[in-house]
Design a protein around this motif. Structure first.
Motif, PDB file in Angstrom:
ATOM      1  N   THR A   1       0.833  -1.213   0.000  1.00 52.81           N
ATOM      2  CA  THR A   1       0.000   0.000   0.000  1.00 52.81           C
ATOM      3  C   THR A   1       0.865   1.259   0.000  1.00 52.81           C
ATOM      4  O   THR A   1       0.607   2.212  -0.748  1.00 52.81           O
ATOM      5  N   GLN A   2       1.898   1.262   0.831  1.00 60.80           N
ATOM      6  CA  GLN A   2       2.798   2.409   0.870  1.00 60.80           C
ATOM      7  C   GLN A   2       3.516   2.594  -0.456  1.00 60.80           C
ATOM      8  O   GLN A   2       3.680   3.725  -0.933  1.00 60.80           O
TER       9      GLN A   2
ATOM     10  N   CYS B   1      10.146  15.016  -0.165  1.00 64.98           N
ATOM     11  CA  CYS B   1      10.605  14.282   1.025  1.00 64.98           C
ATOM     12  C   CYS B   1       9.548  14.300   2.118  1.00 64.98           C
ATOM     13  O   CYS B   1       9.294  13.273   2.770  1.00 64.98           O
ATOM     14  N   THR B   2       8.925  15.447   2.331  1.00 64.06           N
ATOM     15  CA  THR B   2       7.917  15.554   3.382  1.00 64.06           C
ATOM     16  C   THR B   2       6.733  14.651   3.112  1.00 64.06           C
ATOM     17  O   THR B   2       6.267  13.926   4.006  1.00 64.06           O
ATOM     18  N   VAL B   3       6.229  14.672   1.886  1.00 62.61           N
ATOM     19  CA  VAL B   3       5.080  13.824   1.538  1.00 62.61           C
ATOM     20  C   VAL B   3       5.462  12.346   1.604  1.00 62.61           C
ATOM     21  O   VAL B   3       4.698  11.522   2.116  1.00 62.61           O
ATOM     22  N   THR B   4       6.654  12.003   1.115  1.00 63.58           N
ATOM     23  CA  THR B   4       7.095  10.614   1.172  1.00 63.58           C
ATOM     24  C   THR B   4       7.223  10.135   2.614  1.00 63.58           C
ATOM     25  O   THR B   4       6.792   9.030   2.961  1.00 63.58           O
ATOM     26  N   GLY B   5       7.811  10.966   3.462  1.00 65.06           N
ATOM     27  CA  GLY B   5       7.913  10.603   4.873  1.00 65.06           C
ATOM     28  C   GLY B   5       6.549  10.423   5.512  1.00 65.06           C
ATOM     29  O   GLY B   5       6.341   9.503   6.322  1.00 65.06           O
ATOM     30  N   MET B   6       5.601  11.300   5.174  1.00 63.59           N
ATOM     31  CA  MET B   6       4.253  11.180   5.712  1.00 63.59           C
ATOM     32  C   MET B   6       3.598   9.880   5.259  1.00 63.59           C
ATOM     33  O   MET B   6       2.954   9.177   6.052  1.00 63.59           O
TER      34      MET B   6
ATOM     35  N   LEU C   1       5.070   7.136   4.465  1.00 67.18           N
ATOM     36  CA  LEU C   1       5.754   5.997   5.086  1.00 67.18           C
ATOM     37  C   LEU C   1       5.584   5.986   6.599  1.00 67.18           C
ATOM     38  O   LEU C   1       6.128   5.104   7.274  1.00 67.18           O
ATOM     39  N   GLY C   2       4.859   6.959   7.131  1.00 68.40           N
ATOM     40  CA  GLY C   2       4.607   6.990   8.563  1.00 68.40           C
ATOM     41  C   GLY C   2       5.722   7.596   9.382  1.00 68.40           C
ATOM     42  O   GLY C   2       5.780   7.375  10.601  1.00 68.40           O
ATOM     43  N   ASP C   3       6.616   8.343   8.760  1.00 65.45           N
ATOM     44  CA  ASP C   3       7.724   8.982   9.480  1.00 65.45           C
ATOM     45  C   ASP C   3       7.860  10.414   8.974  1.00 65.45           C
ATOM     46  O   ASP C   3       8.768  10.738   8.196  1.00 65.45           O
ATOM     47  N   LEU C   4       6.957  11.270   9.432  1.00 64.10           N
ATOM     48  CA  LEU C   4       6.927  12.641   8.950  1.00 64.10           C
ATOM     49  C   LEU C   4       8.177  13.404   9.349  1.00 64.10           C
ATOM     50  O   LEU C   4       8.694  14.219   8.577  1.00 64.10           O
ATOM     51  N   ARG C   5       8.683  13.154  10.564  1.00 62.17           N
ATOM     52  CA  ARG C   5       9.872  13.862  11.017  1.00 62.17           C
ATOM     53  C   ARG C   5      11.060  13.580  10.101  1.00 62.17           C
ATOM     54  O   ARG C   5      11.806  14.498   9.720  1.00 62.17           O
ATOM     55  N   LEU C   6      11.250  12.317   9.732  1.00 66.95           N
ATOM     56  CA  LEU C   6      12.325  11.959   8.806  1.00 66.95           C
ATOM     57  C   LEU C   6      12.142  12.677   7.474  1.00 66.95           C
ATOM     58  O   LEU C   6      13.108  13.174   6.889  1.00 66.95           O
TER      59      LEU C   6
ATOM     60  N   ILE D   1      12.622  11.180  -2.970  1.00 75.27           N
ATOM     61  CA  ILE D   1      11.961   9.925  -2.591  1.00 75.27           C
ATOM     62  C   ILE D   1      12.957   8.916  -2.059  1.00 75.27           C
ATOM     63  O   ILE D   1      12.763   8.321  -0.985  1.00 75.27           O
ATOM     64  N   MET D   2      14.053   8.719  -2.781  1.00 77.66           N
ATOM     65  CA  MET D   2      15.005   7.678  -2.389  1.00 77.66           C
ATOM     66  C   MET D   2      15.780   8.058  -1.131  1.00 77.66           C
ATOM     67  O   MET D   2      16.194   7.177  -0.370  1.00 77.66           O
ATOM     68  N   THR D   3      15.978   9.341  -0.885  1.00 75.07           N
ATOM     69  CA  THR D   3      16.634   9.747   0.364  1.00 75.07           C
ATOM     70  C   THR D   3      15.806   9.305   1.561  1.00 75.07           C
ATOM     71  O   THR D   3      16.321   8.719   2.521  1.00 75.07           O
ATOM     72  N   VAL D   4      14.505   9.549   1.506  1.00 77.85           N
ATOM     73  CA  VAL D   4      13.628   9.158   2.608  1.00 77.85           C
ATOM     74  C   VAL D   4      13.506   7.641   2.681  1.00 77.85           C
ATOM     75  O   VAL D   4      13.572   7.043   3.771  1.00 77.85           O
ATOM     76  N   VAL D   5      13.333   6.991   1.531  1.00 74.78           N
ATOM     77  CA  VAL D   5      13.147   5.536   1.514  1.00 74.78           C
ATOM     78  C   VAL D   5      14.386   4.830   2.048  1.00 74.78           C
ATOM     79  O   VAL D   5      14.291   3.905   2.878  1.00 74.78           O
ATOM     80  N   LEU D   6      15.561   5.228   1.606  1.00 67.71           N
ATOM     81  CA  LEU D   6      16.795   4.575   2.057  1.00 67.71           C
ATOM     82  C   LEU D   6      17.043   4.817   3.544  1.00 67.71           C
ATOM     83  O   LEU D   6      17.461   3.912   4.269  1.00 67.71           O
TER      84      LEU D   6
END
Length: 267
Positions: free
Chosen positions: A5-6, A35-40, A42-47, A78-83
């Motif tokens: 889903t994510q 990055c902000t939307v991707t973190g949100m 993925l459930g990690d808004l701060r990251l 995207i990949m910065t947050v994902v990695l």
């Protein structure tokens, strides 16, 4: 671990951001937003917020010049947050690790730039014949293709290939991971320096030094006070420039009156 889903939600966002990057409409493709939307998602808004600030600084001064294209900001964000989320590395390390994905995506975009140039002749024909429907469809088609490619590329990177990608990153020796961390820490400074190189003027140096001093030597929990100081100085500069313009306008009016012999005396 990124769920299906994510992966789908991030890919859908990549489609939207990809279309915006192609059209340069709302600038939601900037790393700070990506990055902000991707973190949100993925459930990690701060990251996402932390990674967004660092990645935005790294890309602040990177602009296309002719055929030279910087790494793709969407995939970098995207990949910065994902990695960072999947491997546990810091955002600074993840910035360096995200560059191969970002560069590869930009090469794909460069291919589309060349390939879609073949459509211009057909567009000229539709324009000459006033076939607006066909013209509009042919204009929209490249945007749709690019957007779908963004979504597919993102899904393959963050979900389908997440296990081998995570294994590769975790298998890196410590010295190599530390090297990526150093490179990722330097990139924001380089990006900001490139921005200053093109934008900084001598008369603004005092403001830069004042902001730098405030950020480095005043103890506070966030940069909001520096932002408020910057807004205040910008308002002062705006009012000063406005007063100078008004004064110059009045001087020109006086000079014109003098040149015309002063006010009309009725003779």
């Amino acid at each position: 671990m990124i769920t299906l889903t994510q992966g789908i939600m991030v890919s859908i966002f990549a489609i939207i951001a990809g279309a915006d990057f192609w059209l340069e409409g709302f600038y939601i493709f900037r790393p700070m937003i990506v990055c902000t939307v991707t973190g949100m998602l993925l459930g990690d808004l701060r990251l996402g917020i932390v990674a967004g600030g660092l990645t935005e600084l790294a890309f602040a001064g990177l602009t296309p010049v002719g055929g030279t294209q910087p790494p793709n900001p969407i995939m970098a964000g995207i990949m910065t947050v994902v990695l960072a989320h999947t491997t546990g590395h810091t955002p600074t390390t993840a910035i360096g690790l995200s560059l191969p994905f970002s560069i590869l995506m930009q090469y794909i975009i460069l291919f589309f730039y060349s390939a879609f140039s073949l459509l211009t002749k057909k567009l000229d024909e539709y324009a000459d014949q006033a076939e607006t429907g066909k013209f509009a469809r042919l204009v929209i088609t490249p945007t749709l293709i690019v957007s779908v490619v963004y979504g597919l590329f993102t899904f393959l990177c963050i979900y389908a290939a997440q296990a081998p990608m995570k294994g590769l990153v975790n298998a890196m020796p410590t010295w190599l991971s530390h090297g990526f961390e150093i490179a990722g820490g330097i990139l924001p400074a380089v990006g900001f320096a490139m921005l200053l190189k093109s934008m900084l003027k001598g008369k603004y140096v005092p403001y830069l030094l004042l902001g730098f001093t405030a950020a480095c030597f005043i103890k506070f929990g966030n940069l909001m006070p520096v932002a408020v100081i910057g807004i205040a100085l910008a308002m002062i500069e705006f009012e000063r420039a406005k007063n100078n313009r008004d004064t110059q306008q009045k001087l020109r009016e006086v000079e014109e009156n003098v040149a015309n012999g002063g006010e009309e005396d009725g003779i």
